[in-house]
Structures are given as structure tokens and as C-alpha cells.
Design an enzyme around this catalytic site. Structure first.
Site, mmCIF file in Angstrom:
data_model
loop_
_atom_site.group_PDB
_atom_site.id
_atom_site.type_symbol
_atom_site.label_atom_id
_atom_site.label_comp_id
_atom_site.label_asym_id
_atom_site.label_seq_id
_atom_site.Cartn_x
_atom_site.Cartn_y
_atom_site.Cartn_z
ATOM 1 N N ARG A 1 -30.508 31.286 4.225
ATOM 2 C CA ARG A 1 -30.641 29.829 4.380
ATOM 3 C C ARG A 1 -31.573 29.257 3.314
ATOM 4 O O ARG A 1 -31.320 28.190 2.760
ATOM 5 C CB ARG A 1 -31.167 29.496 5.771
ATOM 6 C CG ARG A 1 -30.122 29.637 6.839
ATOM 7 C CD ARG A 1 -30.661 29.268 8.201
ATOM 8 N NE ARG A 1 -29.623 29.452 9.221
ATOM 9 C CZ ARG A 1 -29.850 29.752 10.467
ATOM 10 N NH1 ARG A 1 -31.088 29.881 10.910
ATOM 11 N NH2 ARG A 1 -28.856 29.913 11.307
ATOM 12 N N THR B 1 -28.314 21.487 3.430
ATOM 13 C CA THR B 1 -26.902 21.092 3.385
ATOM 14 C C THR B 1 -26.672 19.816 2.581
ATOM 15 O O THR B 1 -25.699 19.700 1.853
ATOM 16 C CB THR B 1 -26.376 20.872 4.824
ATOM 17 O OG1 THR B 1 -26.623 22.056 5.578
ATOM 18 C CG2 THR B 1 -24.901 20.576 4.837
ATOM 19 N N ARG C 1 -27.401 25.493 -3.613
ATOM 20 C CA ARG C 1 -26.847 24.148 -3.425
ATOM 21 C C ARG C 1 -27.482 23.147 -4.370
ATOM 22 O O ARG C 1 -26.821 22.218 -4.831
ATOM 23 C CB ARG C 1 -27.004 23.713 -1.975
ATOM 24 C CG ARG C 1 -26.087 24.469 -1.031
ATOM 25 C CD ARG C 1 -26.353 24.140 0.407
ATOM 26 N NE ARG C 1 -25.361 24.734 1.291
ATOM 27 C CZ ARG C 1 -25.558 24.946 2.569
ATOM 28 N NH1 ARG C 1 -26.708 24.610 3.142
ATOM 29 N NH2 ARG C 1 -24.605 25.486 3.303
ATOM 30 N N LYS D 1 -17.945 29.002 -1.328
ATOM 31 C CA LYS D 1 -16.827 28.072 -1.123
ATOM 32 C C LYS D 1 -15.946 27.938 -2.368
ATOM 33 O O LYS D 1 -16.333 28.364 -3.457
ATOM 34 C CB LYS D 1 -17.383 26.717 -0.697
ATOM 35 C CG LYS D 1 -18.066 26.760 0.667
ATOM 36 C CD LYS D 1 -18.567 25.384 1.076
ATOM 37 C CE LYS D 1 -19.202 25.398 2.449
ATOM 38 N NZ LYS D 1 -19.615 24.041 2.851
ATOM 39 N N ASN E 1 -20.613 21.956 -1.070
ATOM 40 C CA ASN E 1 -22.009 22.339 -1.293
ATOM 41 C C ASN E 1 -22.186 23.826 -1.596
ATOM 42 O O ASN E 1 -23.231 24.393 -1.360
ATOM 43 C CB ASN E 1 -22.878 21.902 -0.113
ATOM 44 C CG ASN E 1 -22.493 22.577 1.189
ATOM 45 O OD1 ASN E 1 -21.622 23.428 1.236
ATOM 46 N ND2 ASN E 1 -23.158 22.174 2.252
ATOM 47 N N HIS F 1 -21.886 28.706 2.556
ATOM 48 C CA HIS F 1 -21.982 28.628 4.013
ATOM 49 C C HIS F 1 -22.732 29.871 4.452
ATOM 50 O O HIS F 1 -22.617 30.930 3.843
ATOM 51 C CB HIS F 1 -20.581 28.626 4.643
ATOM 52 C CG HIS F 1 -20.584 28.830 6.123
ATOM 53 N ND1 HIS F 1 -20.671 27.789 7.012
ATOM 54 C CD2 HIS F 1 -20.546 29.956 6.871
ATOM 55 C CE1 HIS F 1 -20.665 28.264 8.241
ATOM 56 N NE2 HIS F 1 -20.587 29.590 8.182
ATOM 57 N N PHE G 1 -16.872 14.529 9.446
ATOM 58 C CA PHE G 1 -16.558 15.279 8.236
ATOM 59 C C PHE G 1 -15.584 16.442 8.461
ATOM 60 O O PHE G 1 -15.198 17.127 7.516
ATOM 61 C CB PHE G 1 -17.835 15.821 7.589
ATOM 62 C CG PHE G 1 -18.643 16.721 8.490
ATOM 63 C CD1 PHE G 1 -18.320 18.065 8.638
ATOM 64 C CD2 PHE G 1 -19.734 16.221 9.191
ATOM 65 C CE1 PHE G 1 -19.061 18.889 9.465
ATOM 66 C CE2 PHE G 1 -20.487 17.040 10.020
ATOM 67 C CZ PHE G 1 -20.139 18.383 10.165
#
Length: 161
Positions: free
Chosen positions: A94, A100, A114, A17, A124, A127, A66
């Protein structure tokens, strides 16, 4: 040359991100982690999604509280989009990303991406989602699995030999 892999490779979409893709030393640390976790980097592209593209990408969250914050953030800067391959790419990515909820992750999984770099539940760092591309499986998967590749560090992509 990378070692050969026994099982069929699975693909996963990994997005880094704007909060991490704009910080060179953090981006490099995440790239290093991806390689340390034995992922093969099938594709890598820096993109900047428009608000409309981001809305479409996150459409499944449209009714959630959100959604607007997420769309605005994801359209605020460049994103590093990667297609990663591994025998268990989806679950492994993951696990490497971590949960998350960043506040909780800082305590329960501090060694995840994260846990180390996430700021909030929206910011965070990463993705991940399932990704399947028939053409890649038909043309490249076997060569990747057999280790007929080499990491091009400049573009951060594994290339066929």
C-alpha cells in the site's frame, strides 16, 4: 540467493493495471521497484480479465459511481497479477503504491507508483488486496523465509532452489 527473513511472511495480491502493464519500460521500472522494496515474487502471471470476471472481482464497488468505468477499464487490456511476500506485505505494498486519488498523490507522494505513473483515479496503475493461501504457507513459506530462492528474471518470479 536472497537473504533469510526472520518473521513469518505475509502475502498480498498486486495487480498492475492495463495502463502500465502494456508499457514495457514502465512495467520494468515497477518490477525493479518491487525488488528494491524487498518483496519476494511468489507468483506472476499476465492475465486478461473478461468483463464478467472484472464485475465479480470488483463486486464490492457495484453501487459506487465509478464501478462501470473501473470494470470497463480493467477488462480493456492485460493485467500483470502478482502474489508478493514480505514480513509486512500488505502495508508495504500500500505504501509503495501510494494513495488512490492520483491528483492528490502527484503532490503528496510523488515517489510512489501511483504518483509516478497514475493517470486518473481509475487508471492509477495498481491494485492491492490481502491474499492468503494455506497451501503456500504449508509448503513454501519457510523456504522463502530462509532465502532458499532465486529470482528468475525472465519470468519475474522467485523460484525455490
Amino acid at each position: 540467493m536472497t537473504m533469510a527473513i526472520r518473521g513469518r511472511l505475509q502475502l498480498t495480491l498486486a495487480l498492475l493495471k492495463p495502463d502500465v502493464s502494456q508499457v514495457p519500460h514502465v512495467l520494468q521500472a515497477i518490477h525493479n521497484r518491487i525488488i528494491q522494496e524487498d518483496f519476494l515474487v511468489v507468483r506472476h502471471k499476465k492475465i486478461w480479465l473478461s468483463e464478467k470476471e472484472t464485475q465479480k472481482f470488483y463486486e464490492e464497488h457495484k453501487e459506487k459511481f465509478f464501478y462501470n468505468r473501473l470494470v470497463t477499464f480493467m477488462a480493456s487490456g492485460p493485467i500483470s497479477a502478482l502474489i508478493l511476500a514480505h514480513e509486512d506485505a500488505i502495508n508495504r505494498w500500500r505504501s509503495v503504491m501510494g494513495p488512490t486519488k492520483v491528483y492528490k498523490t502527484k503532490y503528496e507522494a510523488p515517489d510512489t507508483i501511483r504518483g509516478m505513473y497514475g493517470l486518473t483515479d481509475t487508471r492509477n496503475s495498481t491494485h492491492g488486496s490481502e491474499f492468503s493461501r494455506k497451501e503456500w504457507y504449508e509448503v513454501e513459506e519457510e523456504k522463502f523465509r530462509k532465502g532458499q530462492i532465486q529470482l528468475d528474471k525472465a519470468s519475474f518470479v522467485h523460484r525455490l532452489l
